[in-house]
Design a protein around this motif. Structure first.
Motif, short mmCIF file in Angstrom:
data_model
loop_
_atom_site.label_atom_id
_atom_site.label_comp_id
_atom_site.label_asym_id
_atom_site.label_seq_id
_atom_site.Cartn_x
_atom_site.Cartn_y
_atom_site.Cartn_z
N SER A 33 0.85 -1.19 0.00
CA SER A 33 0.00 0.00 0.00
C SER A 33 0.89 1.24 0.00
O SER A 33 1.96 1.24 0.59
N ARG A 34 0.44 2.31 -0.65
CA ARG A 34 1.24 3.53 -0.74
C ARG A 34 1.54 4.10 0.64
O ARG A 34 2.62 4.67 0.89
N ALA A 35 0.61 3.91 1.55
CA ALA A 35 0.76 4.46 2.89
C ALA A 35 2.03 3.93 3.57
O ALA A 35 2.62 4.60 4.42
N ASP A 36 2.48 2.74 3.17
CA ASP A 36 3.69 2.16 3.77
C ASP A 36 4.98 2.70 3.15
O ASP A 36 6.06 2.38 3.64
N GLY A 37 4.86 3.47 2.09
CA GLY A 37 6.04 4.10 1.50
C GLY A 37 6.78 3.20 0.53
O GLY A 37 6.89 1.99 0.74
N TYR A 38 7.28 3.79 -0.56
CA TYR A 38 7.96 3.03 -1.61
C TYR A 38 9.45 3.37 -1.71
O TYR A 38 10.14 2.84 -2.56
N GLY A 39 9.93 4.29 -0.84
CA GLY A 39 11.30 4.78 -0.96
C GLY A 39 12.37 3.70 -0.87
O GLY A 39 13.37 3.74 -1.58
N ASP A 40 12.15 2.68 -0.02
CA ASP A 40 13.14 1.60 0.14
C ASP A 40 13.35 0.83 -1.16
O ASP A 40 14.37 0.17 -1.32
N LEU B 39 -9.41 -2.30 -16.40
CA LEU B 39 -8.69 -2.30 -15.12
C LEU B 39 -8.09 -3.67 -14.86
O LEU B 39 -8.68 -4.68 -15.24
N HIS B 40 -6.95 -3.70 -14.20
CA HIS B 40 -6.41 -4.98 -13.73
C HIS B 40 -6.05 -4.82 -12.25
O HIS B 40 -6.38 -3.81 -11.62
N GLU B 41 -5.34 -5.80 -11.70
CA GLU B 41 -5.12 -5.83 -10.26
C GLU B 41 -4.33 -4.62 -9.75
O GLU B 41 -4.44 -4.24 -8.58
N GLY B 42 -3.53 -4.00 -10.62
CA GLY B 42 -2.73 -2.85 -10.21
C GLY B 42 -3.56 -1.60 -9.95
O GLY B 42 -3.03 -0.57 -9.54
N SER B 43 -4.87 -1.69 -10.18
CA SER B 43 -5.73 -0.50 -10.04
C SER B 43 -6.04 -0.16 -8.58
O SER B 43 -6.77 0.80 -8.31
N PHE B 44 -5.48 -0.92 -7.64
CA PHE B 44 -5.88 -0.69 -6.24
C PHE B 44 -5.49 0.70 -5.73
O PHE B 44 -6.21 1.29 -4.93
N HIS B 45 -4.38 1.26 -6.24
CA HIS B 45 -4.00 2.61 -5.83
C HIS B 45 -5.10 3.61 -6.19
O HIS B 45 -5.43 4.51 -5.43
#
Lengths: 206, 481
Positions: A33-40, B39-45
Motif C-alpha cells: 500500500s502507498r501508505a507504507d512508502g515506496y522509498g526503500d 482495469l487490472h489488479e494494479g488498479s488498487f492505488h
C-alpha cells in the motif's frame, strides 16, 4: 499537492541511459500500500546486491549524495511500464526533480501528477551537468519559473510541457479541475449517445 | 460532435481525437471523453483514491475489470498461492463488486490478458478512446482506436469523471511497404522499426502504421505491431480500420450486432485519414529487407537480424551509444562481435500480450511439431478462449510432447508478478515486449523474438534462425507465402 517553484538541493548523478520503470521499482515490490512508502524500493536491484547489501558503486549509496532531491541521468529515463509506483518510489525516497535528455511519456505525466518535475535538457548539457556535479560541490538549483538549472558554474536551460509547468507551479489536482466541467461532460454524453448508439457494450454474441 | 480543433485535412488520429473532445483550453489541453476503461489488479492505488474521496465510478457500463497481471498460471485456486498475490486479485474483485463493474475473473470462460481479451470479446472497436493502467494498451490501436496506458492518478481520474486531460501529440506515420519474406512476422517488423528509430524514437508522437505490408497483416499481426509502439517511445499506435478489422469484429460477444453493426461500420469508415493529411514525421521501411530479429541487449532497440553478430562498442563513433552497448553486453554476458546464433539459451517463454494469440501459438507449434525442446519452457495462452481453441487444434499436445509446460492464461513470465520468474543469470528466449534488466526476475537475461524463433531456440538450445526449421511447414501466419 504542493506547488513547485524552485529547488536548491544536492543533485545526484546517475550516468546511465534507459533507466526504465522496471528498474525504478521491480514488479515484485508493487503489492504494498502507498501508505507504507515506496522509498526503500527505489532502484532496488541497482542499489542492493543479491544478499540485500548496498552496492558501494551505486551513487545513491555514496555518502556525498545522501539527501539528494535532484536526480541527473541519461536519455530515455522512465521508459517502459506505466506503473506510477516508479514515481512513488522516487518521491518517497525524496526526489522532487529528475533531469534527463528524454523521458518515458507516461512516466513524465505520472511524475507531474505527483509533484515531481521531469526537466528535459539537451544531451550535451546533460553530460556537462553530470561532469560538473562530480567535480563541483554536488548541489544544484532548479528554477521552474525561468526553466533554468544552476550548478557548478553552469546555467542550463531545460524544457517542460507548458501545461505541466503550470500544474507544477500551482500544485493543481486535475480531478478538482475536471469536476468544474461536469455539465460539459454530461452534455457531451447526451449528444454522443445519439451519434454513437453502439458505444455501450451489451452481450449478445456466443 | 466534439470540438473541431483544426480545419483542413486530418489524419485518422485527428478525427478520433477531435470526436472525443469535451472541452478544450487555450493552452492546448483537451478534456477527452474515454469510451473504454480497462482495469487490472494494479488498479488498487486508484480505488484507494476513490475511497478517500468517497467517490463513485462515473460510468460502470464502460469500465471492465480483468484479472491478468497477478493470476497464477498453474492453478486457479487462490488458497494454494502466495497470500500477497491472492490479496491483489481479491482487491480487484472487491473493488469491482463494490462499484458494480463487469469483472472477467479467473473462473470466467473469457478470462485472459486484458489486451488479448478486449479485442477477442469485441470490447475494442474502431474510433474508440481506450485507456488502461498498463502501457501496452497501445495494442488496441490495431483496430483504429486511440488506446494508451495511464498511471494510477489518471486511472482514478477516469474512474471518477470518465475523462482525461490530454494534449494532442504530434503525428507520425510509419509506412512499411512491400512484402514480408517467408518466416518474417509482425514481431520482426516491430523490432526492426524500433532498432531503426530507437527506443525513444517516437516519443511525443502518436504513430499511425500504414503501407502495403501493414495492410497485409492479420488482426493478430496488427495487434503485435501496435503493442510494441510503446517500446518505440510512442504512447499509442494505430492502424486504419478496414475489411480485415470489420470481419474480425463481426459476431464478437460485445461488438454491435445486426443493423447496428452496419451503422457502426459506416461511421468507422469515415474515420480514415484524409489523403493529404499532414504528419509531423514519416518513416518508410522496406518489408522485403526485414529478417527474423532478436534482441541482444537490455533495451528493445538493441535488436539485430539473427544472422548478425553482437556489436562491438570499441568500433562505435558515438560515445554514449558505445557506453550503453558496453553496459548491455556486460549485463547480458555476451562478447562483442559474438555471432548471435552462438548464444546458448536456458529457457523459453511463449506468451504475453505481444504474442499469445492463436496465430502465435500455431507458428510456435509449426516449428515444434515432432521435435523435442532441449531446454525447459512455458507456454501461456493469452486467454481461456485461445487456450480452448489451441487444445481443439491439438497445439497443446505438440507443446507438451516437445517437453514444454502448457499452462493457463495470464501475464505470467512477461512481468513475473505472479511468481513465474526467470532465475538470476539465466537467459530466456521470450516472445514478450521488454528485455529490460531484471524484467523477468532479478538478474534475468531476456532475448525478444517471434514465437517461431522462440520455438526454434527451444529445439536447438541456442538463438537460431528458424527459417530452415520452418521449411515446408504450415504456420497459417502472415509472412508465409
Amino acid at each position: 499537492m504542493d506547488a513547485f517553484k524552485s529547488l536548491d538541493a544536492i543533485a545526484c548523478p546517475l550516468p546511465l541511459s534507459g533507466i526504465d520503470t522496471d528498474q525504478l521499482i521491480p514488479a515484485r515490490f508493487m503489492k504494498r500500500s502507498r501508505a507504507d512508502g515506496y522509498g526503500d524500493y527505489l532502484l532496488h536491484d541497482l542499489r542492493f546486491d543479491e544478499s540485500g547489501q548496498p552496492r558501494p558503486d551505486c551513487p545513491l549509496n555514496m555518502p556525498r549524495w545522501q539527501g539528494a532531491k535532484i536526480l541527473v541521468t541519461r536519455r530515455n529515463f522512465g521508459s517502459g511500464s506505466s506503473r506510477e509506483a516508479a514515481v512513488y518510489a522516487l518521491a518517497d525516497y525524496g526526489f522532487a526533480c529528475v533531469i534527463a535528455p528524454s523521458f518515458g511519456d507516461i512516466f513524465a505525466s505520472n511524475a507531474v501528477n505527483n509533484g515531481v518535475l521531469p526537466a528535459t535538457v539537451t544531451e550535451e548539457d546533460g553530460e556537462a551537468l553530470l561532469a560538473g556535479l562530480e567535480s563541483g560541490d554536488g548541489t544544484a538549483r532548479v528554477d521552474l519559473e525561468t526553466c533554468e538549472i544552476w550548478a557548478a558554474n553552469l546555467v542550463i536551460p531545460f524544457r517542460i510541457d507548458r501545461v505541466w509547468r503550470t500544474k507544477l507551479l500551482n500544485g493543481w489536482d486535475d480531478i478538482d479541475l475536471t469536476m468544474s466541467h461536469s455539465s460539459a461532460i454530461e452534455a457531451f454524453q447526451a449528444q454522443d449517445s445519439l451519434t454513437r448508439p453502439w458505444l455501450v457494450p451489451t452481450v449478445h454474441g456466443p | 460532435m466534439g470540438i473541431r480543433a483544426e480545419a483542413g485535412p486530418r489524419t485518422l488520429f485527428d478525427k478520433v481525437f477531435d470526436q472525443h473532445v469535451v472541452t478544450a483550453r487555450e493552452d492546448g489541453q483537451c478534456l477527452l471523453f474515454i469510451d473504454r476503461h480497462l482495469l487490472h489488479e494494479g488498479s488498487f492505488h486508484a480505488f484507494d483514491k476513490l475511497r478517500s474521496r468517497d467517490a463513485k465510478v462515473a460510468r460502470p457500463d464502460l469500465t471492465f475489470g480483468i484479472e491478468d497481471h497477478y493470476v497464477p498460471t498453474r492453478t486457479r485456486d487462490l488458497t494454494a498461492i502466495d497470500p500477497a498475490i491472492a490479496n491483489m486479485i481479491r482487491q480487484l474483485r472487491d473493488n469491482s463488486a463494490r462499484h458494480g463493474l463487469r469483472l472477467f475473473g479467473l473462473s470466467d470462460p473469457a478470462q485472459g490478458i486484458v489486451h488479448v481479451l478486449g479485442p477477442e470479446q469485441g470490447l475494442t472497436l474502431p474510433g474508440l478512446t481506450m485507456v488502461c493502467g498498463d502501457s501496452h494498451t497501445a495494442t488496441h490501436g490495431a483496430f483504429g482506436a486511440i488506446a494508451f496506458g495511464i498511471g494510477a492518478s489518471e486511472v482514478a481520474h477516469v474512474l471518477m469523471t470518465q475523462t482525461l486531460w490530454q494534449k494532442k501529440p504530434k503525428r507520425m506515420r510509419i509506412r512499411v511497404e512491400g512484402k514480408l519474406p517467408p518466416g518474417v512476422f509482425a514481431k520482426d517488423m516491430a523490432l526492426s522499426m524500433i532498432a531503426t528509430i530507437g527506443a525513444d524514437g517516437a516519443a511525443g508522437h502518436a504513430i499511425e502504421y500504414a503501407g502495403s505490408a501493414v495492410r497485409a497483416l492479420t488482426m493478430e499481426g496488427r495487434l503485435t505491431l501496435c503493442n510494441l509502439s510503446i517500446e518505440a517511445g510512442g504512447r499509442c499506435g494505430m492502424i486504419a480500420p478496414d475489411e480485415t478489422t470489420f470481419a474480425y469484429l463481426k459476431d464478437r460477444p460485445y461488438a454491435p450486432a445486426g443493423q447496428m453493426f452496419d451503422r457502426a461500420v459506416e461511421s468507422w469508415t469515415a474515420l480514415l485519414g484524409d489523403e493529404d493529411a499532414p504528419f509531423d514525421r514519416e518513416i518508410v521501411l522496406d518489408a522485403g529487407e526485414i529478417a527474423p530479429i532478436v534482441t541482444w541487449g537490455i533495451s528493445p532497440e538493441d535488436a539485430a537480424p539473427i544472422t548478425a553478430s553482437a556489436p562491438d562498442p570499441d568500433r562505435m563513433n558515438d560515445p554514449a551509444r558505445a557506453a550503453h552497448v558496453r553496459e548491455a553486453l556486460d549485463y547480458m554476458g555476451i562478447q562483442p562481435g559474438q555471432p548471435l546464433t552462438e548464444i546458448a539459451v536456458d529457457r523459453v517463454f511463449i506468451g504475453s500480450c505481444t504474442n499469445s494469440r492463436i496465430e502465435d501459438l500455431r507458428a510456435a507449434a509449426a516449428v515444434l511439431a515432432g521435435r523435442r525442446a532441449r531446454i525447459p519452457g512455458l507456454v501461456s495462452p493469452g486467454s481461456a478462449v485461445v487456450k480452448r481453441q489451441a487444445e481443439e487444434e491439438g497445439l497443446d499436445r505438440i507443446f507438451t510432447e516437445a517437453g514444454l509446460e502448457w499452462v493457463d492464461a495470464g501475464c505470467s513470465m512477461c512481468v513475473g508478478m505472479n511468481g513465474d520468474l526467470v532465475p538470476p543469470g539465466e537467459r530466456c528466449a521470450s516472445t514478450t515486449n521488454r528485455n529490460f534488466r531484471g524484467r523477468q526476475g532479478p538478474g534475468s537475461r531476456t532475448h525478444l523474438m517471434s514465437p517461431a524463433m522462440a520455438a526454434a531456440a527451444a529445439v536447438t538450445g541456442h538463438l537460431t534462425d528458424m527459417r530452415p526449421l520452418l521449411a515446408g511447414r504450415e504456420t497459417g501466419l502472415t509472412g508465409e507465402h
